[in-house]
Design a protein around this motif. Sequence first.
Motif, PDB file in Angstrom:
ATOM      1  N   UNK A   1      -1.080  -2.925   7.467  1.00  0.00           N
ATOM      2  CA  UNK A   1      -0.436  -1.611   7.426  1.00  0.00           C
ATOM      3  C   UNK A   1       1.027  -1.707   7.008  1.00  0.00           C
ATOM      4  N   UNK A   2       1.450  -0.767   6.180  1.00  0.00           N
ATOM      5  CA  UNK A   2       2.860  -0.522   5.889  1.00  0.00           C
ATOM      6  C   UNK A   2       3.214   0.768   6.621  1.00  0.00           C
TER       7      UNK A   2
ATOM      8  N   UNK B   1      -2.191   9.052  -0.899  1.00  0.00           N
ATOM      9  CA  UNK B   1      -3.651   9.087  -0.878  1.00  0.00           C
ATOM     10  C   UNK B   1      -4.195   9.452  -2.264  1.00  0.00           C
ATOM     11  N   UNK B   2      -3.467  10.312  -2.978  1.00  0.00           N
ATOM     12  CA  UNK B   2      -3.881  10.674  -4.330  1.00  0.00           C
ATOM     13  C   UNK B   2      -3.851   9.506  -5.294  1.00  0.00           C
ATOM     14  N   UNK B   3      -3.132   8.460  -4.942  1.00  0.00           N
ATOM     15  CA  UNK B   3      -3.071   7.240  -5.759  1.00  0.00           C
ATOM     16  C   UNK B   3      -3.980   6.145  -5.202  1.00  0.00           C
ATOM     17  N   UNK B   4      -4.777   6.502  -4.219  1.00  0.00           N
ATOM     18  CA  UNK B   4      -5.698   5.534  -3.642  1.00  0.00           C
ATOM     19  C   UNK B   4      -5.080   4.629  -2.595  1.00  0.00           C
ATOM     20  N   UNK B   5      -3.904   4.980  -2.085  1.00  0.00           N
ATOM     21  CA  UNK B   5      -3.208   4.167  -1.086  1.00  0.00           C
ATOM     22  C   UNK B   5      -3.554   4.686   0.306  1.00  0.00           C
ATOM     23  N   UNK B   6      -4.255   3.871   1.075  1.00  0.00           N
ATOM     24  CA  UNK B   6      -4.667   4.284   2.418  1.00  0.00           C
ATOM     25  C   UNK B   6      -4.068   3.407   3.518  1.00  0.00           C
ATOM     26  N   UNK B   7      -3.314   2.381   3.130  1.00  0.00           N
ATOM     27  CA  UNK B   7      -2.774   1.470   4.144  1.00  0.00           C
ATOM     28  C   UNK B   7      -1.315   1.769   4.485  1.00  0.00           C
ATOM     29  N   UNK B   8      -0.834   2.959   4.143  1.00  0.00           N
ATOM     30  CA  UNK B   8       0.477   3.423   4.590  1.00  0.00           C
ATOM     31  C   UNK B   8       0.264   4.420   5.731  1.00  0.00           C
ATOM     32  N   UNK B   9       0.851   4.118   6.868  1.00  0.00           N
ATOM     33  CA  UNK B   9       0.751   4.999   8.020  1.00  0.00           C
ATOM     34  C   UNK B   9       2.126   5.297   8.587  1.00  0.00           C
ATOM     35  N   UNK B  10       2.149   5.861   9.782  1.00  0.00           N
ATOM     36  CA  UNK B  10       3.399   6.303  10.394  1.00  0.00           C
ATOM     37  C   UNK B  10       3.638   5.613  11.725  1.00  0.00           C
ATOM     38  N   UNK B  11       4.891   5.297  11.993  1.00  0.00           N
ATOM     39  CA  UNK B  11       5.347   4.956  13.338  1.00  0.00           C
ATOM     40  C   UNK B  11       6.104   6.167  13.857  1.00  0.00           C
ATOM     41  N   UNK B  12       5.597   6.755  14.907  1.00  0.00           N
ATOM     42  CA  UNK B  12       6.199   7.973  15.461  1.00  0.00           C
ATOM     43  C   UNK B  12       7.064   7.610  16.656  1.00  0.00           C
ATOM     44  N   UNK B  13       8.361   7.870  16.549  1.00  0.00           N
ATOM     45  CA  UNK B  13       9.322   7.565  17.606  1.00  0.00           C
ATOM     46  C   UNK B  13       9.507   8.797  18.487  1.00  0.00           C
ATOM     47  N   UNK B  14       9.378   8.609  19.799  1.00  0.00           N
ATOM     48  CA  UNK B  14       9.445   9.757  20.701  1.00  0.00           C
ATOM     49  C   UNK B  14      10.810  10.436  20.670  1.00  0.00           C
TER      50      UNK B  14
ATOM     51  N   UNK C   1      10.384   7.303  -4.290  1.00  0.00           N
ATOM     52  CA  UNK C   1       9.976   6.631  -3.061  1.00  0.00           C
ATOM     53  C   UNK C   1       8.459   6.462  -3.020  1.00  0.00           C
ATOM     54  N   UNK C   2       7.729   7.435  -3.500  1.00  0.00           N
ATOM     55  CA  UNK C   2       6.276   7.308  -3.568  1.00  0.00           C
ATOM     56  C   UNK C   2       5.898   6.124  -4.455  1.00  0.00           C
ATOM     57  N   UNK C   3       6.578   5.984  -5.587  1.00  0.00           N
ATOM     58  CA  UNK C   3       6.323   4.842  -6.473  1.00  0.00           C
ATOM     59  C   UNK C   3       6.574   3.522  -5.741  1.00  0.00           C
ATOM     60  N   UNK C   4       7.710   3.453  -5.037  1.00  0.00           N
ATOM     61  CA  UNK C   4       8.052   2.223  -4.323  1.00  0.00           C
ATOM     62  C   UNK C   4       7.024   1.913  -3.236  1.00  0.00           C
ATOM     63  N   UNK C   5       6.624   2.930  -2.483  1.00  0.00           N
ATOM     64  CA  UNK C   5       5.677   2.702  -1.399  1.00  0.00           C
ATOM     65  C   UNK C   5       4.313   2.277  -1.926  1.00  0.00           C
ATOM     66  N   UNK C   6       3.909   2.838  -3.045  1.00  0.00           N
ATOM     67  CA  UNK C   6       2.648   2.396  -3.646  1.00  0.00           C
ATOM     68  C   UNK C   6       2.706   0.907  -3.993  1.00  0.00           C
ATOM     69  N   UNK C   7       3.802   0.505  -4.601  1.00  0.00           N
ATOM     70  CA  UNK C   7       3.970  -0.885  -4.985  1.00  0.00           C
ATOM     71  C   UNK C   7       3.984  -1.797  -3.754  1.00  0.00           C
ATOM     72  N   UNK C   8       4.712  -1.385  -2.718  1.00  0.00           N
ATOM     73  CA  UNK C   8       4.797  -2.193  -1.507  1.00  0.00           C
ATOM     74  C   UNK C   8       3.471  -2.220  -0.750  1.00  0.00           C
ATOM     75  N   UNK C   9       2.761  -1.115  -0.747  1.00  0.00           N
ATOM     76  CA  UNK C   9       1.469  -1.070  -0.067  1.00  0.00           C
ATOM     77  C   UNK C   9       0.479  -2.026  -0.718  1.00  0.00           C
ATOM     78  N   UNK C  10       0.487  -2.094  -2.028  1.00  0.00           N
ATOM     79  CA  UNK C  10      -0.412  -3.016  -2.736  1.00  0.00           C
ATOM     80  C   UNK C  10      -0.006  -4.467  -2.457  1.00  0.00           C
ATOM     81  N   UNK C  11       1.288  -4.715  -2.394  1.00  0.00           N
ATOM     82  CA  UNK C  11       1.745  -6.075  -2.080  1.00  0.00           C
ATOM     83  C   UNK C  11       1.318  -6.455  -0.659  1.00  0.00           C
ATOM     84  N   UNK C  12       1.452  -5.517   0.278  1.00  0.00           N
ATOM     85  CA  UNK C  12       1.046  -5.793   1.656  1.00  0.00           C
ATOM     86  C   UNK C  12      -0.436  -6.142   1.709  1.00  0.00           C
ATOM     87  N   UNK C  13      -1.242  -5.368   1.035  1.00  0.00           N
ATOM     88  CA  UNK C  13      -2.676  -5.638   1.019  1.00  0.00           C
ATOM     89  C   UNK C  13      -2.977  -7.017   0.444  1.00  0.00           C
ATOM     90  N   UNK C  14      -2.311  -7.358  -0.640  1.00  0.00           N
ATOM     91  CA  UNK C  14      -2.521  -8.667  -1.269  1.00  0.00           C
ATOM     92  C   UNK C  14      -2.080  -9.806  -0.354  1.00  0.00           C
TER      93      UNK C  14
END
Length: 310
Positions: free
Chosen positions: A155-156, A182-195, A137-150
Amino acid sequence: MPLGVNLCFAVKRMPEPERWAAFVREDLGLDHVQFTFDLLDPWWPDEQRSRLARRVRDAAAAYDLIIDSCFVGLAHYVPSGLLDPDADARAAALTWWQRAIDLTAELGAPAVGGPMGTISEADSGDPDRRADRQDELVDHLERLARRASDAGVRDLLVEPTPILREYPASIEDCQTLLTALRGRGITNVGLTLDTGHAVFQRLHGTDAGMESWIHRLGSNIRQIHLDNTDGHGDPHWGWPHPQGTFDVGALAACLTDNQLSDIAVILEVYPRFEDDSTEVLKLITSSVEHCRRHFPASAGEEVVRDAVTG
């Protein structure tokens, strides 16, 4: 903290963008919406999808609405997604997310997100397979985060859920996942917190509350999903509700105290499809009125109030 509304209430009721846009602006007095992919699926063919996306953009512009973000709805929440035990199914889910990012960019929204998937009971029961699913999942999110930035999507957003196999489900899970990214340089992944998810007592204990999530995850929280609950399920009730106990005022104070006053707060009330539409719209309206007492008014709200009072 601009107050917005998830468009899940419009599904099967008012799929026409012009209708939900008019309701949000004129009846609710809001200017922020969260678009749900239940209204326009990223899987749909490009030609038809582009035409429908243009209609959504035009309706939002006509009513001066900001599409704050695009989010997974019920349809894509049901499959196991990026955590499916089958590699082909995970690959399909990755393609869906890539198309979701592209559609988000087409709609002009700055963020896209949702739950990432569900680990099967068999994989969850095997420590090695569970670790494999989480690492991939970390691999997938890294890939998707880079696509989002491009694509120009800022934010993802990953949404923790109240089901243990729907990684991430806990504060510790979120910290582990974000630290790995963050260790892979991905900073545009954040959280949506549902109450409703954060205070689910069966998973987080009888003292579960928003305060610990907000204090420990801080600026990693980019968005709040606001719904009413009694702590014993994830009902996505609105206000008023005889069993609902969630304190919106305490949430607003906690966000302010933790210097998170610039994040979007999205009302997410999921009515049943069989509920009477007139009553559903009354519930959405009363829920907005309840919640707006505790959050600063948006520009759209001031316009409506001026019209009513003057």
